[in-house]
Design a protein around this motif. Structure first.
Motif, PDB file in Angstrom:
ATOM      1  N   PHE A 279       3.273  10.139 -10.020  1.00 45.58           N
ATOM      2  CA  PHE A 279       2.551  10.412 -11.264  1.00 45.58           C
ATOM      3  C   PHE A 279       1.556  11.559 -11.097  1.00 45.58           C
ATOM      4  O   PHE A 279       1.310  12.313 -12.038  1.00 45.58           O
ATOM      5  N   PHE A 280       0.985  11.711  -9.894  1.00 48.45           N
ATOM      6  CA  PHE A 280       0.128  12.864  -9.640  1.00 48.45           C
ATOM      7  C   PHE A 280       0.949  14.150  -9.744  1.00 48.45           C
ATOM      8  O   PHE A 280       0.510  15.141 -10.341  1.00 48.45           O
ATOM      9  N   SER A 281       2.157  14.127  -9.175  1.00 49.55           N
ATOM     10  CA  SER A 281       3.028  15.289  -9.230  1.00 49.55           C
ATOM     11  C   SER A 281       3.430  15.596 -10.666  1.00 49.55           C
ATOM     12  O   SER A 281       3.480  16.768 -11.081  1.00 49.55           O
ATOM     13  N   PHE A 282       3.718  14.557 -11.446  1.00 46.58           N
ATOM     14  CA  PHE A 282       4.076  14.745 -12.854  1.00 46.58           C
ATOM     15  C   PHE A 282       2.943  15.455 -13.592  1.00 46.58           C
ATOM     16  O   PHE A 282       3.174  16.419 -14.338  1.00 46.58           O
TER      17      PHE A 282
ATOM     18  N   PHE B 252       0.840  -1.201   0.000  1.00 51.50           N
ATOM     19  CA  PHE B 252       0.000   0.000   0.000  1.00 51.50           C
ATOM     20  C   PHE B 252       0.877   1.254   0.000  1.00 51.50           C
ATOM     21  O   PHE B 252       0.654   2.183  -0.791  1.00 51.50           O
ATOM     22  N   LEU B 253       1.877   1.287   0.876  1.00 49.30           N
ATOM     23  CA  LEU B 253       2.747   2.462   0.953  1.00 49.30           C
ATOM     24  C   LEU B 253       3.561   2.624  -0.319  1.00 49.30           C
ATOM     25  O   LEU B 253       3.764   3.747  -0.808  1.00 49.30           O
ATOM     26  N   ARG B 254       4.017   1.505  -0.873  1.00 50.63           N
ATOM     27  CA  ARG B 254       4.778   1.555  -2.123  1.00 50.63           C
ATOM     28  C   ARG B 254       3.917   2.119  -3.256  1.00 50.63           C
ATOM     29  O   ARG B 254       4.335   2.998  -4.017  1.00 50.63           O
ATOM     30  N   THR B 255       2.663   1.647  -3.350  1.00 55.11           N
ATOM     31  CA  THR B 255       1.771   2.118  -4.400  1.00 55.11           C
ATOM     32  C   THR B 255       1.387   3.576  -4.181  1.00 55.11           C
ATOM     33  O   THR B 255       1.250   4.345  -5.143  1.00 55.11           O
ATOM     34  N   PHE B 256       1.232   3.966  -2.934  1.00 56.61           N
ATOM     35  CA  PHE B 256       0.904   5.357  -2.605  1.00 56.61           C
ATOM     36  C   PHE B 256       2.010   6.288  -3.100  1.00 56.61           C
ATOM     37  O   PHE B 256       1.740   7.342  -3.695  1.00 56.61           O
ATOM     38  N   CYS B 257       3.271   5.905  -2.866  1.00 55.39           N
ATOM     39  CA  CYS B 257       4.401   6.712  -3.344  1.00 55.39           C
ATOM     40  C   CYS B 257       4.419   6.791  -4.863  1.00 55.39           C
ATOM     41  O   CYS B 257       4.711   7.850  -5.442  1.00 55.39           O
TER      42      CYS B 257
END
Length: 455
Positions: free
Chosen positions: A255-258, A245-250
């Motif tokens: 990609f949100f930041s991109f 979960f934490l890995r996917t969140f990062c």
């Protein structure tokens, strides 16, 4: 170069797993295209907007529960490789129990989830009203969706890739048929699209349970409640799921930041980057098939305690993944502008996208290694390393974009994304030697993988 019988066996095993998964992956964007096309034949564009908004809400709601698939595969693959039929049952029951609890919780909490979700969506009153109708129907499919995630992870763990393809064909194929029937046949609108999805989700769940039961019939054993509730193994499942979960969140943050930074650079850059990311994502669907294959075979090898089988699985799957990555690099290099033209007929947008096309040409050969390593570590259930590597990689992306974008604009943003992909491979690759050394061997003389269930 002539392959040995052992090498041919490994290549056949990889393709048997990877090809059905690639085909099932490709079916996913097809459904979205049909949803849009069906709504596009209605008189008001608000219908398309409502389905788009509703779809985004559920995609965001469900992506965080992807650990139910990924976290299940490694445990099932290791139990399969160890030929432990009782634990194989437990590796199915534990995530189904967790998925049921989470799915029911989503349904119960829908009254709070709905307003929170629409708070972050900018839409007209008409679109939002229609999207609420869509939401109120689809939310009842949460238990089916999450349990199906667990079933897909378990079926992949036992190497039953054909069942995964069948489930996706039933899920997406029935969805498409019901979409056409409810909207074009019965005159429904967004409620028809949502109802089609809801029925398809429960149909896929029913089929998945039948397939799992048939697969287990070949493995005589017992459903042991004490084993199911074993604190140590329950704790391991929760730990792995939390790491994923934490890995996917990062990953989502990157990609949100991109996308967010793309918007700050201008409308043309935002639209161009969206097209180019779609090309990269399509490549990811194909290459990910080999990552899924190595999840299974690496997990089998660890369960069987065979370091030789582990190395053979890694080597063969990586050869195929790298070959596919090279294919997409050449495809984008020679036909990239034509692909962009399929997405848009706006000439300034085509020119802008073509300007940044070389980054997408290079990305397959940069990102394939991180996909493969993700598969290896998921199969080995060494998700702590995945979590740590992703946190470090996200730090690399944030620092790189902070330094590069002000000076190099969109080229700097694409360079930051490329460094993120390379960073994922380098940071996770640093944990790989320790993973290989940790495999305790039962018999180093054989590298033959466990035979997968055919369901």
């Amino acid at each position: 170069m002539k392959l040995s019988d052992d090498s041919r066996m490994w290549h056949k095993r990889i393709l048997t797993l990877a090809v059905p998964i690639i085909l099932s992956n490709i079916s996913v964007p097809l459904l979205g295209a049909v949803d849009t096309a069906v709504m596009g034949h209605l008189p008001d564009p608000a219908y398309i907007g409502a389905v788009a908004v509703g779809g985004i809400i559920f995609s965001f709601l469900y992506w965080g529960f992807g650990f139910l698939r990924m976290g299940t595969t490694g445990f099932a693959a290791q139990a399969f490789g160890a030929k432990d039929s009782n634990e194989l049952r437990a590796t199915l029951a534990r995530p189904i129990l967790l998925a049921t609890i989470l799915g029911v919780a989503i349904v119960v909490l829908q009254v709070g989830i709905r307003p929170l979700a629409f708070t972050f969506m900018s839409a007209s009153d008409q679109v939002e009203a229609l999207a609420v109708v869509y939401f109120d129907i689809r939310i009842w499919g949460a238990p089916a969706t999450l349990i199906t995630y667990a079933l897909l992870g378990w079926l992949l763990g036992i190497g039953n890739a054909r069942a995964i393809l069948l489930l996706q064909v039933v899920l997406n194929g029935l969805n498409i048929i019901l979409n056409l029937l409810f909207v074009l046949g019965f005159g429904m609108t967004v409620d028809g699209v949502a109802l089609a999805t809801l029925i398809s989700e429960y149909a896929a769940l029913a089929l998945g349970l039948v397939i799992a039961a048939r697969a287990l019939s070949a493995w005589p054993g017992n459903w042991n409640l004490k084993n199911l509730l074993n604190r140590k193994r329950q704790g391991a499942l929760l730990r792995v799921n939390a790491d994923i979960f934490l890995r996917t969140f990062c990953l989502q943050i990157a990609f949100f930041s991109f996308t967010s930074q793309s918007g700050k650079l201008g409308e043309l850059q935002l639209a161009a980057n969206a097209i180019l990311l779609q090309m990269h994502t399509f490549m990811g669907y194909a290459v990910d098939g080999f990552a899924h294959a190595v999840e299974v075979l690496a997990g089998n090898a660890i369960g069987a305690r065979s370091r030789a089988a582990f190395r053979s699985a890694i080597k063969t799957s990586t050869i195929w993944a790298a070959g596919f990555a090279l294919f997409f690099t050449l495809l984008f290099a020679f036909t990239g502008k034509s692909i962009i033209a399929l997405y848009t007929d706006i000439e300034p947008l085509r020119e802008t996208a073509a300007l940044y096309l070389p980054w997408v040409v290079a990305l397959p050969l940069l990102s394939v290694w991180s996909y493969q390593l993700d598969g290896i570590f998921i199969g080995a259930t060494r998700t702590g390393a995945m979590r740590n590597a992703m946190v470090l990689s996200l730090g690399i992306f944030i620092l790189a974009s902070w330094l590069l974008v002000p000076n190099y604009n969109n080229h700097g943003l694409w360079l930051a994304l490329s460094l993120f992909m390379a960073g994922r491979a380098v940071t996770l690759g640093a944990f790989y030697p320790a993973l290989v050394r940790s495999i305790s061997e039962r018999d180093q003389s054989t590298s033959e993988p466990a035979s997968a269930g055919s369901g």
